[in-house]
Motif scaffolding. Structure first.
Motif, PDB file in Angstrom:
ATOM      1  N   GLU A 100       0.827  -1.206   0.000  1.00 18.28           N
ATOM      2  CA  GLU A 100       0.000   0.000   0.000  1.00 18.28           C
ATOM      3  C   GLU A 100       0.862   1.257   0.000  1.00 18.28           C
ATOM      4  O   GLU A 100       0.532   2.242  -0.667  1.00 18.28           O
ATOM      5  CB  GLU A 100      -0.951  -0.013   1.193  1.00 18.28           C
ATOM      6  CG  GLU A 100      -2.048  -1.042   1.044  1.00 18.28           C
ATOM      7  CD  GLU A 100      -2.931  -1.168   2.279  1.00 18.28           C
ATOM      8  OE1 GLU A 100      -2.714  -0.429   3.261  1.00 18.28           O
ATOM      9  OE2 GLU A 100      -3.844  -2.002   2.251  1.00 18.28           O
ATOM     10  N   TYR A 101       1.975   1.241   0.719  1.00 20.96           N
ATOM     11  CA  TYR A 101       2.877   2.395   0.750  1.00 20.96           C
ATOM     12  C   TYR A 101       3.467   2.636  -0.642  1.00 20.96           C
ATOM     13  O   TYR A 101       3.523   3.772  -1.110  1.00 20.96           O
ATOM     14  CB  TYR A 101       3.993   2.171   1.774  1.00 20.96           C
ATOM     15  CG  TYR A 101       4.988   3.294   1.811  1.00 20.96           C
ATOM     16  CD1 TYR A 101       4.681   4.493   2.471  1.00 20.96           C
ATOM     17  CD2 TYR A 101       6.223   3.182   1.190  1.00 20.96           C
ATOM     18  CE1 TYR A 101       5.579   5.536   2.497  1.00 20.96           C
ATOM     19  CE2 TYR A 101       7.134   4.223   1.220  1.00 20.96           C
ATOM     20  CZ  TYR A 101       6.812   5.395   1.868  1.00 20.96           C
ATOM     21  OH  TYR A 101       7.712   6.426   1.893  1.00 20.96           O
ATOM     22  N   LYS A 102       3.881   1.577  -1.324  1.00 21.80           N
ATOM     23  CA  LYS A 102       4.457   1.711  -2.665  1.00 21.80           C
ATOM     24  C   LYS A 102       3.431   2.270  -3.641  1.00 21.80           C
ATOM     25  O   LYS A 102       3.745   3.116  -4.473  1.00 21.80           O
ATOM     26  CB  LYS A 102       4.994   0.360  -3.151  1.00 21.80           C
ATOM     27  CG  LYS A 102       6.257  -0.075  -2.429  1.00 21.80           C
ATOM     28  CD  LYS A 102       6.677  -1.469  -2.852  1.00 21.80           C
ATOM     29  CE  LYS A 102       7.846  -1.933  -2.011  1.00 21.80           C
ATOM     30  NZ  LYS A 102       8.186  -3.332  -2.249  1.00 21.80           N
ATOM     31  N   ILE A 103       2.198   1.795  -3.549  1.00 19.78           N
ATOM     32  CA  ILE A 103       1.124   2.299  -4.418  1.00 19.78           C
ATOM     33  C   ILE A 103       0.890   3.782  -4.135  1.00 19.78           C
ATOM     34  O   ILE A 103       0.784   4.593  -5.051  1.00 19.78           O
ATOM     35  CB  ILE A 103      -0.171   1.482  -4.229  1.00 19.78           C
ATOM     36  CG1 ILE A 103       0.024   0.074  -4.780  1.00 19.78           C
ATOM     37  CG2 ILE A 103      -1.363   2.176  -4.877  1.00 19.78           C
ATOM     38  CD1 ILE A 103      -1.093  -0.894  -4.434  1.00 19.78           C
ATOM     39  N   HIS A 104       0.837   4.145  -2.877  1.00 17.75           N
ATOM     40  CA  HIS A 104       0.646   5.539  -2.491  1.00 17.75           C
ATOM     41  C   HIS A 104       1.783   6.416  -3.014  1.00 17.75           C
ATOM     42  O   HIS A 104       1.544   7.507  -3.546  1.00 17.75           O
ATOM     43  CB  HIS A 104       0.552   5.661  -0.951  1.00 17.75           C
ATOM     44  CG  HIS A 104       0.484   7.073  -0.477  1.00 17.75           C
ATOM     45  ND1 HIS A 104      -0.673   7.826  -0.570  1.00 17.75           N
ATOM     46  CD2 HIS A 104       1.426   7.881   0.086  1.00 17.75           C
ATOM     47  CE1 HIS A 104      -0.431   9.037  -0.086  1.00 17.75           C
ATOM     48  NE2 HIS A 104       0.828   9.073   0.321  1.00 17.75           N
ATOM     49  N   GLU A 105       3.007   5.949  -2.883  1.00 16.28           N
ATOM     50  CA  GLU A 105       4.162   6.722  -3.363  1.00 16.28           C
ATOM     51  C   GLU A 105       4.078   6.955  -4.871  1.00 16.28           C
ATOM     52  O   GLU A 105       4.414   8.028  -5.357  1.00 16.28           O
ATOM     53  CB  GLU A 105       5.467   5.990  -3.001  1.00 16.28           C
ATOM     54  CG  GLU A 105       5.850   6.095  -1.550  1.00 16.28           C
ATOM     55  CD  GLU A 105       6.110   7.526  -1.127  1.00 16.28           C
ATOM     56  OE1 GLU A 105       6.945   8.212  -1.735  1.00 16.28           O
ATOM     57  OE2 GLU A 105       5.420   7.976  -0.181  1.00 16.28           O
ATOM     58  N   ARG A 106       3.649   5.942  -5.628  1.00 18.13           N
ATOM     59  CA  ARG A 106       3.524   6.113  -7.082  1.00 18.13           C
ATOM     60  C   ARG A 106       2.428   7.107  -7.438  1.00 18.13           C
ATOM     61  O   ARG A 106       2.550   7.864  -8.396  1.00 18.13           O
ATOM     62  CB  ARG A 106       3.235   4.764  -7.751  1.00 18.13           C
ATOM     63  CG  ARG A 106       4.488   3.947  -7.964  1.00 18.13           C
ATOM     64  CD  ARG A 106       4.173   2.699  -8.711  1.00 18.13           C
ATOM     65  NE  ARG A 106       4.113   1.679  -7.673  1.00 18.13           N
ATOM     66  CZ  ARG A 106       3.770   0.425  -7.850  1.00 18.13           C
ATOM     67  NH1 ARG A 106       3.430   0.008  -9.026  1.00 18.13           N
ATOM     68  NH2 ARG A 106       3.760  -0.413  -6.871  1.00 18.13           N
ATOM     69  N   LEU A 107       1.347   7.100  -6.657  1.00 18.94           N
ATOM     70  CA  LEU A 107       0.241   8.002  -6.943  1.00 18.94           C
ATOM     71  C   LEU A 107       0.589   9.455  -6.651  1.00 18.94           C
ATOM     72  O   LEU A 107       0.107  10.357  -7.342  1.00 18.94           O
ATOM     73  CB  LEU A 107      -0.986   7.597  -6.130  1.00 18.94           C
ATOM     74  CG  LEU A 107      -1.645   6.282  -6.530  1.00 18.94           C
ATOM     75  CD1 LEU A 107      -2.751   5.936  -5.534  1.00 18.94           C
ATOM     76  CD2 LEU A 107      -2.207   6.364  -7.937  1.00 18.94           C
ATOM     77  N   VAL A 108       1.391   9.718  -5.631  1.00 23.33           N
ATOM     78  CA  VAL A 108       1.697  11.099  -5.272  1.00 23.33           C
ATOM     79  C   VAL A 108       2.925  11.641  -5.977  1.00 23.33           C
ATOM     80  O   VAL A 108       3.205  12.836  -5.901  1.00 23.33           O
ATOM     81  CB  VAL A 108       1.862  11.270  -3.731  1.00 23.33           C
ATOM     82  CG1 VAL A 108       0.547  10.982  -3.031  1.00 23.33           C
ATOM     83  CG2 VAL A 108       2.990  10.442  -3.187  1.00 23.33           C
TER      84      VAL A 108
END
Length: 94
Positions: free
Chosen positions: A85-93
């Motif tokens: 989830e952290y990796k997905i969030h980092e890619r989105l921001v």
């Protein structure tokens, strides 16, 4: 499940010469050991399909649900989920 009063914690620490209560299954704390207070806590614990009563009961057993190997695996799974989830969030921001 153990039902206790706050004063009992002080008595236990004095008796054992400790400044803390050692880790153990959770106690049920009531202001005083009366039938009415115990009835109230039982009613509260019976709410929501007795979720908390079941949890407190199972927490006193080191086998089954709270087996150390099972808990360690659950923690690894939670870490994997959080990392993903952290990796997905980092890619989105970014």
């Amino acid at each position: 499940m153990d039902v206790s009063t706050p004063k009992n914690y002080y008595w236990y620490m004095d008796k054992e010469g400790l400044d803390y209560i050692p880790p153990s299954a959770p106690d049920i704390i009531v202001r005083s050991l009366t039938k009415e207070n115990i009835r109230k806590f039982v009613e509260a614990f019976a709410e929501d399909d007795a979720y908390w009563m079941k949890l407190y009961f199972l927490s006193g057993d080191r086998k089954g649900v709270f087996d150390m190997d099972k808990m360690n695996k659950m923690l690894v799974d939670v870490k994997k989920t959080n990392d993903t989830e952290y990796k997905i969030h980092e890619r989105l921001v970014s």
